[in-house]
Design an enzyme around this catalytic site. Structure first.
Site, PDB file in Angstrom:
ATOM      1  N   ASN A  22       0.813  -1.217   0.000  1.00  0.00           N
ATOM      2  CA  ASN A  22       0.000   0.000   0.000  1.00  0.00           C
ATOM      3  C   ASN A  22       0.847   1.269   0.000  1.00  0.00           C
ATOM      4  OD1 ASN A  22       0.521  -0.932   2.821  1.00  0.00           O
ATOM      5  ND2 ASN A  22      -0.385   1.042   3.334  1.00  0.00           N
ATOM      6  N   GLY A  24       5.289   2.925  -0.300  1.00  0.00           N
ATOM      7  CA  GLY A  24       6.728   2.724  -0.431  1.00  0.00           C
ATOM      8  C   GLY A  24       7.165   1.749  -1.494  1.00  0.00           C
ATOM      9  N   SER A 148      17.886  -6.227   3.624  1.00  0.00           N
ATOM     10  CA  SER A 148      18.330  -4.857   3.880  1.00  0.00           C
ATOM     11  C   SER A 148      19.841  -4.837   4.112  1.00  0.00           C
ATOM     12  CB  SER A 148      17.613  -4.319   5.127  1.00  0.00           C
ATOM     13  OG  SER A 148      18.224  -3.147   5.621  1.00  0.00           O
ATOM     14  N   TYR A 174      16.389  -5.806  14.393  1.00  0.00           N
ATOM     15  CA  TYR A 174      16.160  -5.593  12.966  1.00  0.00           C
ATOM     16  C   TYR A 174      17.202  -6.337  12.141  1.00  0.00           C
ATOM     17  CZ  TYR A 174      15.485  -3.217   8.491  1.00  0.00           C
ATOM     18  OH  TYR A 174      15.254  -2.945   7.149  1.00  0.00           O
TER      19      TYR A 174
END
Length: 302
Positions: A22, A24, A148, A174
Site C-alpha cells: 500500500n 513505499g 536490507s 532488525y
C-alpha cells in the site's frame, strides 16, 4: 547498462502477490508489475489503505489489482490470507515478501514473537510455505524476499534468545530479522533445487530509500535522518528496482541477491551483490529453518 522498470518483461497472464504494497517499495513494485500487465494482489494489513493504493495503481497504469488482508504479526491472519489467495488464484507466478517493520520499540506479535523477527521473517516464512504449492507447477515462478543493508549491522541469529527477552536492541533485532530473510532465501533455493523445481528463490534490498520504514526510529535518529536523507537516499521507485529485477529479469538465477550498484550499495541501479559472510553459513540456515517450522507450525512441500 542501467536496468530500469522499462526493462520489466511483459507480465500478462501472471499473478503476483506483493506484501506491504500500500506504500513505499511495495507500492512501486506493484505498480510496475501492473503496468506490464500482471494481475497484482496487494497483501496488506489495512485494507482501506490497500484499496486506496489499488485505486492509485489503476488510475496511474490500469491493470487488474486486488487487495487481500494480511497481518504478518498474526499467524492466524497469515493462514486466513493464504486460504483466501488459494481460493481466488489456482496459480501464483510471483510472491514478493516485501512488508516489514524497522527499529520498533520492544513489542511482540500476537503469537508472542519479537515484533521485527515475527513480522519480517516468521510471517513471510509461514506465508511462503502455505502458498508454495501454487508456485511449484508454474514455469518461471519466483519467491522474492526483501532484505536490507541492515543484515550487516549488529546482526546475528540469537538462537539462545530469538525474541530478545533478556535485553532488547532495536538495531540488533532488525539486523537479525533481515539476516534471517537472506538465510531463508538461500535455504529455500537449496530445497527447490533439490526438488528440481523451476521455481526459484531470490533476495533483494533497496539500499537506503526514502520510505516510511524509519517512522519507528528513535526521535534523535529521525532528526538526523531528515537532515541527511536528501543527500544519500534514493526514491522509493529507485529502491524498488532491485526487487523488480529479481522478480522479472529472465537472466536471474536462484539464490542471487540484488541491490543498488552504487558505492556501498546505498543507491543506484540494481545488480547482483554479495551478502555478509555469516549469511552463507549452511548450518545456521538449516537450524533457522527448523526453528521457523517449529514456531510457525508450517511445513514446506520441498
Amino acid at each position: 547498462m542501467n536496468w530500469t522498470a522499462e526493462q520489466v518483461p511483459d507480465q500478462h497472464g501472471r499473478v503476483a502477490v506483493v506484501t506491504g504494497a500500500n506504500t513505499g517499495l511495495g507500492f512501486e513494485t506493484a505498480r510496475a508489475l501492473a503496468a506490464r500487465g500482471a494481475t497484482v494482489v496487494l497483501a496488506v494489513r489495512d485494507v482501506d489503505k490497500g484499496a486506496r493504493a489499488a485505486q492509485r495503481v489503476a488510475d496511474d497504469v490500469g491493470g487488474d489489482v486486488a487487495v487481500q488482508r494480511l497481518d504478518l504479526t498474526s499467524l492466524g491472519s497469515v493462514r486466513d490470507a493464504a486460504a483466501a489467495l488459494r481460493a481466488a488464484h489456482p496459480r501464483i507466478d510471483l510472491l514478493v515478501n516485501n512488508a516489514g517493520v524497522m527499529y520498533t520499540p520492544k513489542q511482540t506479535t500476537r503469537d508472542g514473537f519479537e515484533l521485527q523477527f515475527g513480522t519480517n521473517h516468521l510471517g513471510h516464512f509461514a506465508l511462503t510455505g502455505l502458498l508454495l504449492d501454487l508456485l511449484l507447477p508454474v514455469p518461471g515462478s519466483r519467491v522474492v524476499t526483501v532484505s536490507s543493508v541492515g543484515h550487516r549491522i549488529r546482526a546475528a541469529v540469537h538462537f539462545e534468545d530469538l525474541h530478545w527477552e533478556r535485553s532488547y536492541s532495536r538495531a540488533g533485532a532488525y539486523g537479525q530479522s533481515k539476516l534471517a530473510n537472506l538465510m531463508f532465501t538461500y535455504e529455500l533455493q537449496r530445497r527447490l533445487a533439490a526438488h528440481r523445481a523451476s521455481t526459484v528463490a531470490v533476495a533483494a534490498h533497496p539500499g537506503v530509500s526514502n520510505t516510511e520504514l524509519v517512522r519507528n526510529s528513535p526521535a534523535a535518529l529521525r532528526v538526523v535522518s531528515d537532515r541527511v536523507a536528501p543527500l544519500i537516499t534514493q526514491s522509493a521507485a529507485m529502491g524498488a528496482l532491485p526487487t523488480l529485477r529479481a522478480a522479472t529479469d529472465p537472466a536471474v538465477l536462484g539464490g542471487q541477491y540484488y541491490g543498488p550498484g552504487g558505492r556501498g550499495e546505498v543507491r543506484g541501479y540494481p545488480r547482483v551483490v554479495t551478502s555478509s559472510p555469516q549469511s552463507y553459513d549452511l548450518a545456521v540456515q538449516q537450524r533457522l529453518w527448523a526453528v521457523s517450522e517449529d514456531l510457525t507450525g508450517v511445513r514446506f512441500p520441498v
